[in-house]
Write an enzyme that holds these catalytic residues in place. Structure first.
Site, PDB file in Angstrom:
ATOM      1  CG  MET A 140      25.866 -17.405 -44.037  1.00  0.00           C
ATOM      2  SD  MET A 140      26.255 -16.217 -45.313  1.00  0.00           S
ATOM      3  CE  MET A 140      26.077 -14.702 -44.418  1.00  0.00           C
ATOM      4  CB  ALA A 151      29.834 -15.454 -37.026  1.00  0.00           C
ATOM      5  CG  LEU A 152      26.958 -20.767 -35.049  1.00  0.00           C
ATOM      6  CD1 LEU A 152      26.673 -22.194 -34.594  1.00  0.00           C
ATOM      7  CD2 LEU A 152      26.016 -20.362 -36.166  1.00  0.00           C
ATOM      8  CG  HIS A 161      23.101 -18.476 -35.324  1.00  0.00           C
ATOM      9  ND1 HIS A 161      24.029 -17.476 -35.125  1.00  0.00           N
ATOM     10  CD2 HIS A 161      22.651 -18.341 -36.592  1.00  0.00           C
ATOM     11  CE1 HIS A 161      24.149 -16.774 -36.242  1.00  0.00           C
ATOM     12  NE2 HIS A 161      23.333 -17.264 -37.147  1.00  0.00           N
ATOM     13  N   GLY A 168      15.245 -17.147 -38.749  1.00  0.00           N
ATOM     14  CA  GLY A 168      14.932 -16.088 -37.789  1.00  0.00           C
ATOM     15  C   GLY A 168      14.068 -14.999 -38.424  1.00  0.00           C
ATOM     16  CD  GLU A 169       8.956 -14.081 -36.288  1.00  0.00           C
ATOM     17  OE1 GLU A 169       9.075 -13.299 -35.321  1.00  0.00           O
ATOM     18  OE2 GLU A 169       7.938 -14.773 -36.493  1.00  0.00           O
ATOM     19  CB  VAL A 220      17.503 -13.959 -29.847  1.00  0.00           C
ATOM     20  CG1 VAL A 220      18.127 -13.885 -28.457  1.00  0.00           C
ATOM     21  CG2 VAL A 220      16.778 -15.290 -30.033  1.00  0.00           C
ATOM     22  CB  SER A 229      27.454 -12.555 -37.322  1.00  0.00           C
ATOM     23  OG  SER A 229      26.554 -13.625 -37.311  1.00  0.00           O
ATOM     24  NE  ARG A 230      25.847  -8.233 -41.875  1.00  0.00           N
ATOM     25  CZ  ARG A 230      26.538  -8.274 -42.993  1.00  0.00           C
ATOM     26  NH1 ARG A 230      27.542  -7.451 -43.160  1.00  0.00           N
ATOM     27  NH2 ARG A 230      26.234  -9.111 -43.963  1.00  0.00           N
TER      28      ARG A 230
HETATM   29  O1  PAF Z   1      20.584 -16.051 -42.788  1.00  0.00           O
HETATM   30  C1  PAF Z   1      21.676 -16.552 -43.104  1.00  0.00           C
HETATM   31  O2  PAF Z   1      22.558 -16.773 -42.283  1.00  0.00           O
HETATM   32  C2  PAF Z   1      21.937 -16.862 -44.575  1.00  0.00           C
HETATM   33  O3  PAF Z   1      21.330 -15.936 -45.413  1.00  0.00           O
HETATM   34  C3  PAF Z   1      21.548 -18.298 -44.950  1.00  0.00           C
HETATM   35  C4  PAF Z   1      20.048 -18.518 -44.817  1.00  0.00           C
HETATM   36  C5  PAF Z   1      22.291 -19.287 -44.085  1.00  0.00           C
HETATM   37  C6  PAF Z   1      21.915 -18.569 -46.416  1.00  0.00           C
HETATM   38  O4  PAF Z   1      23.282 -18.423 -46.633  1.00  0.00           O
END
Ligand code: PAF
Length: 252
Positions: A30, A32-33, A37, A146-147, A175, A185-186
């Site tokens: 989504m 906001a890497l 990521h 991610g886990e 990570v 991201s939050r």
């Molecule tokens: O984990 C996320 O960032 C979201 O839930 C995903 C898998 C991209 C689906 O919108």
């Protein structure tokens, strides 16, 4: 790196010579890497000929409109982070991805109703539906998750099995910052003091003797506790701090 801001542009890229006969690794996000990521992209890069990143803030997985509105949108910075790792970045418009107005959706009837699902009704319907749409469009050989979002990972894996999707779902370790806080991201919405305090969440999940003690310890330390539960060798937890919801888990 090719930017595809629409479904027709993405489909043209996917059908082109650059992808022909190549293995494709897919990292859905989504935006906001952050470094979490980046680790997914690096793993995809190492295991596939081509890497596709999608950036889509999926409205159907937010049950709180305020949460959706304040979700960070940082496309320029995201493209910079993905540079050199992704071959294509797919940024579909919501009107194209949800041309059906969300009339068709994937709904899981058991695991999705617990923990996150109990606190965010409909959340996993939105996640599974958008992941299925993206997998159909991207047609990857492998998709990376991610886990940290343990419940999401189980549900995506279960969906891939149940619906016979021709994709390998690859789980990647969480990570963490040096003090143990899982990257999210939050986290950027926490004050410096809140950010320092937040590390107690991961530490308590890891070290408390049982889920009840972990919840009591976190409440005493000023966290709002949505749930802490031990399940299948994993301790799952979600807490609130300064109005920011933090999610994490620890292997028992
Ligand atoms: O984990 C996320 O960032 C979201 O839930 C995903 C898998 C991209 C689906 O919108």
């Amino acid at each position: 790196m090719r930017l595809c801001p629409s479904i027709p542009e993405w489909r043209a890229a996917r059908a082109g010579a650059d992808f022909a006969g190549r293995t494709v690794g897919f990292v859905p996000t989504m935006g906001a890497l952050h470094a979490g990521h980046r680790a997914l992209l690096e793993r995809a890069r190492a295991e596939n000929d081509r890497v596709v990143l999608s950036i889509f803030v999926n409205p159907t997985q937010f049950n709180d409109p305020a949460d959706l509105a304040r979700y960070p949108r940082t496309l320029e910075a995201d493209l910079a982070l993905a540079g050199g790792l992704a071959d294509a970045v797919f940024v579909p418009p919501a009107a194209e991805l949800y041309a059906d107005n969300y009339r068709y959706r994937v709904s899981e009837q058991s695991l999705s109703l617990r923990w996150e699902g109990a606190h965010r009704p409909g959340h996993f319907d939105g996640v599974l539906t958008v992941v299925l749409k993206l997998l159909h469009l991207v047609q990857p050989h492998r998709a990376y998750f991610g886990e940290k979002d343990w419940q999401q990972l189980q549900l995506v894996r279960g969906m891939a099995q149940a619906l016979f999707l021709p994709v390998e779902i690859v789980a990647c370790p969480t990570v963490r910052e040096s003090d143990g806080l899982a990257l999210s991201s939050r986290n950027r919405r926490l004050s410096p003091a809140g950010r320092a305090h937040a590390a107690q969440f991961a530490q308590t999940l890891r070290t408390a003797p049982d889920a009840g003690t972990a919840a009591a310890t976190l409440r005493a330390a000023g966290f709002g506790v949505d749930y802490i539960d031990d399940h299948d060798g994993v301790r799952l937890g979600a807490v609130r701090l300064e109005g920011v919801r933090l999610l994490d888990n620890a292997r028992l």
